[in-house]
Structure formats: C-alpha cells, structure tokens
Design an enzyme around this catalytic site. Sequence first.
Site, PDB file in Angstrom:
ATOM      1  N   HIS A 112      -3.197  -6.050  11.063  1.00  0.00           N
ATOM      2  CA  HIS A 112      -4.121  -7.025  10.481  1.00  0.00           C
ATOM      3  C   HIS A 112      -4.053  -8.387  11.171  1.00  0.00           C
ATOM      4  CE1 HIS A 112      -3.588  -4.713   6.374  1.00  0.00           C
ATOM      5  NE2 HIS A 112      -4.282  -4.016   7.251  1.00  0.00           N
ATOM      6  N   ASN A 150      -5.620  -6.169   2.276  1.00  0.00           N
ATOM      7  CA  ASN A 150      -6.204  -5.686   3.527  1.00  0.00           C
ATOM      8  C   ASN A 150      -7.462  -6.506   3.831  1.00  0.00           C
ATOM      9  OD1 ASN A 150      -5.045  -3.676   1.646  1.00  0.00           O
ATOM     10  ND2 ASN A 150      -4.877  -2.476   3.493  1.00  0.00           N
ATOM     11  N   GLU A 189       0.859  -1.178   0.000  1.00  0.00           N
ATOM     12  CA  GLU A 189       0.000   0.000   0.000  1.00  0.00           C
ATOM     13  C   GLU A 189       0.900   1.233   0.000  1.00  0.00           C
ATOM     14  OE1 GLU A 189      -2.458  -0.256   3.533  1.00  0.00           O
ATOM     15  OE2 GLU A 189      -2.140   1.853   3.983  1.00  0.00           O
TER      16      GLU A 189
HETATM   17  P1  FAE Z   1     -12.579  -5.760  15.193  1.00  0.00           P
HETATM   18  O1  FAE Z   1     -12.951  -4.801  14.144  1.00  0.00           O
HETATM   19  O2  FAE Z   1     -11.251  -5.669  15.830  1.00  0.00           O
HETATM   20  O3  FAE Z   1     -13.706  -5.654  16.323  1.00  0.00           O
HETATM   21  C1  FAE Z   1     -13.635  -6.353  17.532  1.00  0.00           C
HETATM   22  C2  FAE Z   1     -14.314  -5.526  18.603  1.00  0.00           C
HETATM   23  O4  FAE Z   1     -14.502  -6.324  19.768  1.00  0.00           O
HETATM   24  C3  FAE Z   1     -13.509  -4.305  19.044  1.00  0.00           C
HETATM   25  O5  FAE Z   1     -14.340  -3.163  18.980  1.00  0.00           O
HETATM   26  C4  FAE Z   1     -13.097  -4.650  20.472  1.00  0.00           C
HETATM   27  O6  FAE Z   1     -12.984  -3.500  21.302  1.00  0.00           O
HETATM   28  C5  FAE Z   1     -14.210  -5.557  20.918  1.00  0.00           C
HETATM   29  N1  FAE Z   1     -13.852  -6.494  21.992  1.00  0.00           N
HETATM   30  C6  FAE Z   1     -12.715  -7.209  22.113  1.00  0.00           C
HETATM   31  N2  FAE Z   1     -12.761  -8.004  23.206  1.00  0.00           N
HETATM   32  C7  FAE Z   1     -13.974  -7.774  23.796  1.00  0.00           C
HETATM   33  C8  FAE Z   1     -14.613  -8.301  24.950  1.00  0.00           C
HETATM   34  N3  FAE Z   1     -14.031  -9.244  25.712  1.00  0.00           N
HETATM   35  N4  FAE Z   1     -15.831  -7.822  25.270  1.00  0.00           N
HETATM   36  C9  FAE Z   1     -16.432  -6.876  24.503  1.00  0.00           C
HETATM   37  N5  FAE Z   1     -15.868  -6.363  23.390  1.00  0.00           N
HETATM   38  C10 FAE Z   1     -14.655  -6.809  23.035  1.00  0.00           C
HETATM   39  O7  FAE Z   1     -12.719  -7.263  14.672  1.00  0.00           O
HETATM   40  N6  FAE Z   1      -8.177  -3.394   7.229  1.00  0.00           N
HETATM   41  C11 FAE Z   1      -8.527  -3.181   5.939  1.00  0.00           C
HETATM   42  O8  FAE Z   1      -9.147  -4.041   5.306  1.00  0.00           O
HETATM   43  N7  FAE Z   1      -8.200  -1.990   5.339  1.00  0.00           N
HETATM   44  C12 FAE Z   1      -7.496  -1.010   5.971  1.00  0.00           C
HETATM   45  O9  FAE Z   1      -7.248   0.060   5.400  1.00  0.00           O
HETATM   46  C13 FAE Z   1      -7.078  -1.247   7.305  1.00  0.00           C
HETATM   47  N8  FAE Z   1      -6.326  -0.345   7.986  1.00  0.00           N
HETATM   48  C14 FAE Z   1      -6.042  -0.545   9.311  1.00  0.00           C
HETATM   49  C15 FAE Z   1      -5.379   0.444  10.029  1.00  0.00           C
HETATM   50  C16 FAE Z   1      -5.176   0.291  11.398  1.00  0.00           C
HETATM   51  C17 FAE Z   1      -4.440   1.347  12.156  1.00  0.00           C
HETATM   52  C18 FAE Z   1      -5.676  -0.865  12.064  1.00  0.00           C
HETATM   53  C19 FAE Z   1      -5.502  -1.043  13.545  1.00  0.00           C
HETATM   54  C20 FAE Z   1      -6.330  -1.853  11.349  1.00  0.00           C
HETATM   55  C21 FAE Z   1      -6.521  -1.708   9.978  1.00  0.00           C
HETATM   56  N9  FAE Z   1      -7.204  -2.683   9.252  1.00  0.00           N
HETATM   57  C22 FAE Z   1      -7.494  -2.467   7.924  1.00  0.00           C
HETATM   58  C23 FAE Z   1      -7.616  -3.962   9.858  1.00  0.00           C
HETATM   59  C24 FAE Z   1      -9.119  -4.036  10.160  1.00  0.00           C
HETATM   60  O10 FAE Z   1      -9.523  -2.889  10.868  1.00  0.00           O
HETATM   61  C25 FAE Z   1      -9.402  -5.312  10.962  1.00  0.00           C
HETATM   62  O11 FAE Z   1      -9.012  -6.414  10.166  1.00  0.00           O
HETATM   63  C26 FAE Z   1     -10.864  -5.477  11.332  1.00  0.00           C
HETATM   64  O12 FAE Z   1     -11.312  -4.400  12.109  1.00  0.00           O
HETATM   65  C27 FAE Z   1     -11.114  -6.770  12.081  1.00  0.00           C
HETATM   66  O13 FAE Z   1     -12.508  -6.967  12.164  1.00  0.00           O
HETATM   67  P2  FAE Z   1     -13.121  -7.918  13.265  1.00  0.00           P
HETATM   68  O14 FAE Z   1     -14.596  -7.923  13.087  1.00  0.00           O
HETATM   69  O15 FAE Z   1     -12.417  -9.225  13.236  1.00  0.00           O
END
Ligand code: FAE
Length: 521
Positions: free
Chosen positions: A462, A500, A377
């Site tokens: 990721h 991503n 990227e």
């Molecule tokens: P996620 O979105 O992490 O959601 C999990 C949620 O569960 C979070 O809100 C937590 O706070 C919550 N949680 C955890 N434990 C508990 C608990 N015990 N009780 C209650 N709540 C809880 O999971 N991906 C892309 O495709 N494109 C991008 O441009 C991209 N850029 C990124 C930039 C950054 C800085 C970061 C950090 C990540 C990026 N990602 C990107 C990755 C993407 O955000 C990530 O793969 C997804 O958010 C994961 O989705 P999930 O539903 O697995």
Amino acid sequence: MGVAALATPAAAAQLKAARAAAPIADGARVPALVVGTGYGGSVAALRLAQAGVDVHMIEMGMAWDTPGSDGKIFCNTTSPDQRSYWLRTRTKAPLNFFLGFPIDRDISRYTGILDAEEFGGITVYQGRGVGGGSLVNGGMAVTPKRENFAAILPSVNADEMYNTYYPRANAGLGVGTIDPAWFDSTACYQYSRVGRKQAQRSGFPFVFVPDVYDWDYMKQEAAGTVTKSALAGEILYGNNHGKKSLQKTYIAQAKATGRVTVSALHQVTSVSPAAGGGYTVVIDQLNTTGGVATTKTVTADRVFFAAGSVGTSKLLVRLKATGALPNLNNEIGKGWGDNGNVMCGRANHLWDPTGSLQSTIPCSGIDNWDAGGAFAEVAPIPTGIETYASLYLSITKNPNRAQFTWNAATGKVDLNWQLAWKQPSIDMAKTIFDKINSKEGTIYRTDLFGVYKVWNDTLTYHPLGGAVLNKATDNYGRLTAYPGLYVIDGSLIPGNTSVNPFVTITALAERNIEKIIATDL
Ligand code: FAE
C-alpha cells in the site's frame, strides 16, 4: 469506411474498439493524456471522456487481454511463470518460505504483472498492466471511519466525501459484501471463522470487509458449477475469473464512450512545457523483455499523473531535479508512507484447523485501530493443504514518513525508508496478536517469512504519498506551477488511510476530477 456503414450500431462499436486498441502515434497532439491506468487514472479517463474530452491512457505494463499458451491470461500463485513478475528472473513471493523452506523459483525475464520494486529497507509491491493494482490486489474495498479520514486529509470536506464521492466510488468499483449465512457454512472461509472466534474471545471487534470480487461467482465456484479462480489459488498474479478489476469496471466504461484509447507497454519518461503551449510528453514503447522498441514524442494540453504513489513520485522528483519541471514545489517527493503494513502468522492448535481449501479473497478483519493503532486483515494461505496457520496483514498507524530524492550519481530516484521504521507497526500489531496468543495458548509462526522470522517487515502493498494533496498540489491535485498538470492517484494521500487504500484513492479522484472538469476545462 463509408458514412452509411458508420450508421449501424455494430459498425460504430467496431470503430470504437479499433480506436481503443490503436496505440498513441508519434507526433500526436492530444487534449488529455493520463499516465497510468490504476484507480486514479481510470476515474480521470472515464469522467473526462464523459465530459466530451478525448483521452489517451499510457500504461507501461501489458494489456492482459490475451490468453497465453495454457489458454489462461494469468498464471496461478502456486505455479508462477514469466507472467508473474515485472522484469525479474526469480520470483519474490511475499510469503516466501514454507515450513522453513524458500519457495521462490527461477522465471524468465518478462513484463509480468507484479512488480516487487526494491528500495533501501523496503520492497514495494505494485500491479503492472492495464488496471494497475486492481489486477493483483485482494479487492478489499474498505471505506475508512469518517473520523480517521478527517484526520488524514483535513483539507477535504468529509461531508462531501461520505455523502457523494465514497458512494460514487463504491458504485463504480462494484463493491459488495459476503452473504453472512454463506460465510458461516462454506469450507473456504473456515480460516476466517477461526479468525473471528479468536478475535472475539480476546474481545476485539471482528468486521466483515467488502470486496470487488463477485460473491455470487464465488458461491458457484464452491458449488463446482463454474471455473474456479478465488478457490483455485488465483490472486497475486491475476484472477482469470470473478474479480471486478478496473478492466471490467471503470476502464470498460471509459472505452465504451469511444473517446478513450489505451496504449499498453508504453512508459512515460518525460513531461515538460511545450513551446507552443501544452506539454511535450516523451514515451518509450517497450517490448516484453523490457527493452525500448521505439520512442515517441507527443504533445498534450493536459497531463494527469496517475502512475501510482511510487511511479508518480519518481517521475515528478526526477523531472523537477533534472530541469524538465523545475518550478514544481519543494513538497514533491515528501510524505511517503507504507500504510503501516506488516504481516505475521500464528500457529493454531491441531484441534483448530484453518482448512485446506481457502478462498484467496479476504473478507474480514480485526479492528483495534482506536485502542492499539492496528487493523488486521484475516488473510488466506491458499496452499491447498491444512497448515493450522492463521495469516494476517496488519495496517497500522505507523507515523514514519519517507522522502524520494534524485540521485544524480546513479541516475535513479532513491527512497530513504529505514527497515527499523517498521518497529512501531510491529508494536501496534502485537496489541492484537500477543493478546490472542495469550488467550489461546498459541504462538507466532516462525517459518513463513524466513528461518525463525516472525514478522514480515520488509514490504508494503500500500504505497501512499509523495505528492501530497494541498502540499505538493493544491487542494484538488493541481500542480499549480504548471497549469494543466495534475496528480490524481495514491501519491496524493499522506502515507496512511487506516484501512486498505483503493476506495479512498478512487473517491478522492472522483472528487478532484469533478472539480477540475467544472473549473479548468
Ligand atoms: P496503481 O493502481 O498502482 O496504478 C498505477 C499504474 O501506472 C500502474 O498500472 C503502473 O504500471 C503505471 N505506471 C507507472 N509508471 C508509469 C509510467 N512512467 N508510464 C506509464 N505507466 C506507468 O496506482 N488495496 C486495497 O484497497 N485493497 C486490497 O485488497 C489491496 N490488496 C493489495 C494486494 C497487493 C498484492 C498489492 C500489490 C496491492 C494491494 N492493494 C490493495 C493496494 C492497491 O492496489 C493500490 O493502493 C492501488 O492500486 C493504487 O492505485 P493508484 O491509482 O494510485
């Protein structure tokens, strides 16, 4: 409220809003409880609600719906305050040095938006709050090449994914692509145009990458007619405008059904079979310094683990090891990977400026996956000054996989990732940047990640895996030893998506929840 009052649409909307705002009550019995509000959790909540099921979403982070004293919900990347990090007293910026000087600063401990969670050998960045990773990420919404998807998840019917679930996910997320004519003319993508020119001169395919940022809004930012967000350095700690985070897409739609409540600052700590059927779920309600304000116990007929790769893996590994869910199978905690993330910067010649105004939203990449195992990227360095630097986040075909295990001595879950396991990623990224440097007569920057440090090989954005589909679960995310327990987030994906990950996480969740609603409810 009387029945007559309910009859007006305004009153009904008010009731819906009140319901959505009220946190879950101690002792409640609920049909479906979703742990986490990221991509997987939001898809599950919306589709279950549309199927007539009442859903309670439990989120450990904040709601992020109320402005702070500066009138803004989110703080800027260049001036982080307590809102920036999850329970840290010092920032831990991924780009933590500039011109060799450290840029991290002290902040007060608070339930901020970005978690830099440290394991041995790797820091895993994750979003905390209603919307999960969508609150902090770059919004790059990439559908992998079909052959790569098929290699990663061979048990999933790729026809169905590419005909039905990827299109559904892209529509639900509001994915769009930059107007190529505007790209060619706007100052804020000078850095990407330099990236394109150099990639093409070295013979690499340059690709535009779709995003969930509102491209029309960004054009207006550039024209100076709206409040700036992507063009004002907002990204890592939240965008106050422009970005279609899950709060504005799936979660808004889910709340509008009137069947979904969201409890922010609530952390699930235990799930175990309940005596009378269903599952006993223990939830800590947190205060904004991370302390436990109160503990609630509820009963749920079905529980959807959507706490993210790390959150879900940590919960399941601990619950299996400590006897709450002993019959979970031995694949729990395995197959974790970092999507091969590695970062580097290149120094351009003085006649090749990358621009002092850089949109925080990446819109392009360099594809060398087939030949070199890397997709890079072209990332911004939104400092507001000319740096003559090009920054890249590479996603590589790193084969290393780590495992989460319960450490009884510390009472924590460990991850056995090793720092040296990033070397394959560096080697793959070098297939692109060594060639570009040699063609351009340029060198790597050594001042962005430390003193004389070329590669940022200590982090991932990721995290993927830990409860892999068709291994830890069945082919639809069911934890079969416990009917009514499901995994529906990035932990299902075995460590890499070749691009991503969030579109794939969303599309897989769409596929799995459709099956679960059709057959289990
Ligand atoms: P996620 O979105 O992490 O959601 C999990 C949620 O569960 C979070 O809100 C937590 O706070 C919550 N949680 C955890 N434990 C508990 C608990 N015990 N009780 C209650 N709540 C809880 O999971 N991906 C892309 O495709 N494109 C991008 O441009 C991209 N850029 C990124 C930039 C950054 C800085 C970061 C950090 C990540 C990026 N990602 C990107 C990755 C993407 O955000 C990530 O793969 C997804 O958010 C994961 O989705 P999930 O539903 O697995």
